[in-house]
Design a protein around this motif. Structure first.
Motif, PDB file in Angstrom:
ATOM      1  N   ILE A  45       0.807  -1.225   0.000  1.00 42.86           N
ATOM      2  CA  ILE A  45       0.000   0.000   0.000  1.00 42.86           C
ATOM      3  C   ILE A  45       0.830   1.261   0.000  1.00 42.86           C
ATOM      4  CG2 ILE A  45      -1.949  -1.105   1.169  1.00 42.86           C
ATOM      5  CD1 ILE A  45      -1.023   0.413   3.739  1.00 42.86           C
ATOM      6  N   PHE A  46       2.159   1.131   0.144  1.00 42.84           N
ATOM      7  CA  PHE A  46       3.014   2.292   0.322  1.00 42.84           C
ATOM      8  C   PHE A  46       4.096   2.322  -0.738  1.00 42.84           C
ATOM      9  CE2 PHE A  46       6.842   4.161   2.373  1.00 42.84           C
ATOM     10  CZ  PHE A  46       6.360   5.446   2.522  1.00 42.84           C
ATOM     11  N   SER A  47       4.197   3.420  -1.421  1.00 42.18           N
ATOM     12  CA  SER A  47       5.241   3.598  -2.421  1.00 42.18           C
ATOM     13  C   SER A  47       5.980   4.895  -2.093  1.00 42.18           C
ATOM     14  CB  SER A  47       4.628   3.670  -3.817  1.00 42.18           C
ATOM     15  OG  SER A  47       5.626   3.882  -4.779  1.00 42.18           O
ATOM     16  N   PRO A  48       7.186   4.797  -1.508  1.00 40.75           N
ATOM     17  CA  PRO A  48       7.879   6.012  -1.088  1.00 40.75           C
ATOM     18  C   PRO A  48       8.293   6.879  -2.264  1.00 40.75           C
ATOM     19  CG  PRO A  48       9.311   4.108  -0.877  1.00 40.75           C
ATOM     20  CD  PRO A  48       7.958   3.600  -1.248  1.00 40.75           C
ATOM     21  N   VAL A  49       8.225   8.174  -2.056  1.00 41.98           N
ATOM     22  CA  VAL A  49       8.668   9.123  -3.078  1.00 41.98           C
ATOM     23  C   VAL A  49      10.116   9.515  -2.844  1.00 41.98           C
ATOM     24  CG1 VAL A  49       6.374  10.025  -3.587  1.00 41.98           C
ATOM     25  CG2 VAL A  49       7.745  11.093  -1.793  1.00 41.98           C
ATOM     26  N   LEU A  50      10.616   9.263  -1.645  1.00 41.68           N
ATOM     27  CA  LEU A  50      11.993   9.600  -1.301  1.00 41.68           C
ATOM     28  C   LEU A  50      12.454   8.627  -0.224  1.00 41.68           C
ATOM     29  CD1 LEU A  50      14.295  11.750  -1.616  1.00 41.68           C
ATOM     30  CD2 LEU A  50      13.311  12.885   0.363  1.00 41.68           C
ATOM     31  N   ARG A  51      13.633   8.083  -0.418  1.00 41.84           N
ATOM     32  CA  ARG A  51      14.173   7.169   0.585  1.00 41.84           C
ATOM     33  C   ARG A  51      15.576   7.648   0.946  1.00 41.84           C
ATOM     34  NH1 ARG A  51      13.173   2.534  -1.680  1.00 41.84           N
ATOM     35  NH2 ARG A  51      11.329   2.145  -0.457  1.00 41.84           N
ATOM     36  N   PHE A  52      15.789   7.892   2.250  1.00 39.12           N
ATOM     37  CA  PHE A  52      17.110   8.325   2.683  1.00 39.12           C
ATOM     38  C   PHE A  52      17.433   7.736   4.048  1.00 39.12           C
ATOM     39  CE2 PHE A  52      14.175  11.570   4.099  1.00 39.12           C
ATOM     40  CZ  PHE A  52      14.609  11.908   5.382  1.00 39.12           C
ATOM     41  N   ALA A  53      18.731   7.595   4.306  1.00 34.48           N
ATOM     42  CA  ALA A  53      19.218   7.136   5.602  1.00 34.48           C
ATOM     43  C   ALA A  53      19.963   8.303   6.229  1.00 34.48           C
ATOM     44  CB  ALA A  53      20.153   5.945   5.427  1.00 34.48           C
ATOM     45  N   ILE A  54      19.788   8.462   7.516  1.00 35.81           N
ATOM     46  CA  ILE A  54      20.488   9.536   8.223  1.00 35.81           C
ATOM     47  C   ILE A  54      21.091   8.952   9.498  1.00 35.81           C
ATOM     48  CG2 ILE A  54      18.391  10.322   9.395  1.00 35.81           C
ATOM     49  CD1 ILE A  54      19.562  13.204   9.097  1.00 35.81           C
ATOM     50  N   THR A  55      22.296   9.371   9.782  1.00 37.62           N
ATOM     51  CA  THR A  55      22.953   8.910  10.998  1.00 37.62           C
ATOM     52  C   THR A  55      23.830  10.033  11.540  1.00 37.62           C
ATOM     53  OG1 THR A  55      24.174   7.074  12.013  1.00 37.62           O
ATOM     54  CG2 THR A  55      24.994   7.888   9.889  1.00 37.62           C
ATOM     55  N   THR A  56      24.336   9.810  12.701  1.00 37.61           N
ATOM     56  CA  THR A  56      25.208  10.778  13.357  1.00 37.61           C
ATOM     57  C   THR A  56      26.177  10.019  14.251  1.00 37.61           C
ATOM     58  OG1 THR A  56      25.242  12.811  14.668  1.00 37.61           O
ATOM     59  CG2 THR A  56      23.616  11.139  15.296  1.00 37.61           C
ATOM     60  N   ASP A  57      27.176  10.709  14.748  1.00 38.74           N
ATOM     61  CA  ASP A  57      28.101  10.160  15.739  1.00 38.74           C
ATOM     62  C   ASP A  57      28.836   8.904  15.265  1.00 38.74           C
ATOM     63  OD1 ASP A  57      27.688  11.894  18.284  1.00 38.74           O
ATOM     64  OD2 ASP A  57      25.661  11.446  17.587  1.00 38.74           O
ATOM     65  N   THR A  58      29.349   8.932  14.051  1.00 35.06           N
ATOM     66  CA  THR A  58      30.151   7.801  13.581  1.00 35.06           C
ATOM     67  C   THR A  58      31.540   7.805  14.226  1.00 35.06           C
ATOM     68  OG1 THR A  58      30.782   9.059  11.603  1.00 35.06           O
ATOM     69  CG2 THR A  58      28.934   7.523  11.398  1.00 35.06           C
ATOM     70  N   HIS A  59      32.026   8.964  14.655  1.00 33.35           N
ATOM     71  CA  HIS A  59      33.254   9.104  15.448  1.00 33.35           C
ATOM     72  C   HIS A  59      34.456   8.349  14.870  1.00 33.35           C
ATOM     73  CE1 HIS A  59      31.562  11.425  18.770  1.00 33.35           C
ATOM     74  NE2 HIS A  59      30.468  10.694  18.623  1.00 33.35           N
ATOM     75  N   ILE A  60      34.713   8.548  13.600  1.00 36.18           N
ATOM     76  CA  ILE A  60      35.878   7.929  12.971  1.00 36.18           C
ATOM     77  C   ILE A  60      37.150   8.450  13.660  1.00 36.18           C
ATOM     78  CG2 ILE A  60      37.203   7.706  10.819  1.00 36.18           C
ATOM     79  CD1 ILE A  60      34.507   6.177  10.833  1.00 36.18           C
ATOM     80  N   LEU A  61      38.059   7.534  13.972  1.00 36.26           N
ATOM     81  CA  LEU A  61      39.300   7.855  14.682  1.00 36.26           C
ATOM     82  C   LEU A  61      40.486   7.814  13.723  1.00 36.26           C
ATOM     83  CD1 LEU A  61      38.705   5.409  17.659  1.00 36.26           C
ATOM     84  CD2 LEU A  61      38.422   7.883  17.745  1.00 36.26           C
ATOM     85  N   ASP A  62      41.568   8.491  14.078  1.00 37.66           N
ATOM     86  CA  ASP A  62      42.834   8.362  13.350  1.00 37.66           C
ATOM     87  C   ASP A  62      43.443   6.994  13.647  1.00 37.66           C
ATOM     88  OD1 ASP A  62      43.142  10.807  12.023  1.00 37.66           O
ATOM     89  OD2 ASP A  62      43.873  11.793  13.832  1.00 37.66           O
ATOM     90  N   GLY A  63      44.039   6.371  12.639  1.00 36.53           N
ATOM     91  CA  GLY A  63      44.837   5.177  12.851  1.00 36.53           C
ATOM     92  C   GLY A  63      44.084   3.878  13.039  1.00 36.53           C
ATOM     93  N   TYR A  64      42.784   3.869  12.828  1.00 38.69           N
ATOM     94  CA  TYR A  64      42.017   2.632  12.976  1.00 38.69           C
ATOM     95  C   TYR A  64      41.342   2.290  11.655  1.00 38.69           C
ATOM     96  CZ  TYR A  64      42.624   3.123  17.983  1.00 38.69           C
ATOM     97  OH  TYR A  64      43.147   3.229  19.236  1.00 38.69           O
TER      98      TYR A  64
END
Length: 170
Positions: A45-64
Motif C-alpha cells: 500500500i506504500f510507495s515512497p517518493v523519497l528514501r534516505f538514511a540519516i545517521t550521526t556520531d560515527t566518530h571515525i578515529l585516526d589510525g584505525y
C-alpha cells in the motif's frame, strides 16, 4: 469516534482491523491482506517518493583504518539492504555531525574516503560538522572539514527528489 479518519484503516478492538469506508461504515480487512506480514502489507500500500538514511556520531578515529572502514561499511550495507527490500533506490545518505571523534585532518580524510568508496549509484551523500569536528582546533575546524569533504560550505542546502533539505553545522 474523533480518532477515526474516513478512508483509513483503524482497529476497533484489539487484534481486529477494519476498513473505514468513505461513507463511514466499516468492513473487516480482507483476509488476504490480514495474512500478510507487516513488511508485505505496507509495501503493498506504500510507495515512497523519497528514501534516505540519516545517521550521526560515527566518530571515525585516526589510525584505525580497517576497524573504522568496516563500521561505516556496515551502516552503508544496512541502508542499501533495507532499500533493496522495496525498489532498491536509496536517494540519499546524510550524516548529521560528529563524523569523526576529534576532527583531525586524518580522521576527516578517512571518513570521506570511506563514504566515497561505499556510495552506490546515484545516492547523494552529504555531511555536516558536529561539535567533535572542532576538537582538533576550533579556529581551523571549518577549513579541515572543507578540504576533506571537497564542499564549498560547511552547511548544505540541497534538493533531493524534489524535497528541500537544509543541513547546518554548529
Amino acid at each position: 469516534d474523533p480518532g477515526v479518519e474516513i478512508g483509513s484503516v483503524q482497529p476497533t478492538d484489539p487484534g481486529v482491523d477494519v476498513w473505514i469506508k468513505d461513507d463511514g461504515t466499516a468492513d473487516p480487512v480482507p483476509s488476504a491482506l490480514s495474512e500478510l506480514t507487516d513488511d508485505e502489507y505496507y509495501s503493498s500500500i506504500f510507495s515512497p517518493v523519497l528514501r534516505f538514511a540519516i545517521t550521526t556520531d560515527t566518530h571515525i578515529l585516526d589510525g584505525y583504518g580497517e576497524q573504522q572502514t568496516r563500521k561505516l561499511q556496515m551502516f552503508y550495507d544496512a541502508a542499501y539492504d533495507y532499500a533493496a527490500k522495496a525498489d532498491g533506490r536509496l536517494d540519499a545518505i546524510l550524516f548529521a555531525g560528529d563524523c569523526t571523534n576529534a576532527g583531525s585532518s586524518g580522521a576527516l580524510n578517512e571518513f570521506f574516503r570511506i563514504a566515497r568508496e561505499n556510495t552506490r549509484g546515484s545516492t547523494v551523500v552529504k555531511a555536516v560538522m558536529g561539535n567533535h569536528e572542532f576538537y582538533s582546533g576550533a579556529s581551523t575546524a571549518e577549513a579541515r572539514f572543507l578540504k576533506a569533504s571537497g564542499y564549498s560550505s560547511t552547511d548544505n542546502d540541497l534538493v533531493i527528489g524534489g524535497y528541500h533539505f537544509i543541513m547546518l553545522s554548529p
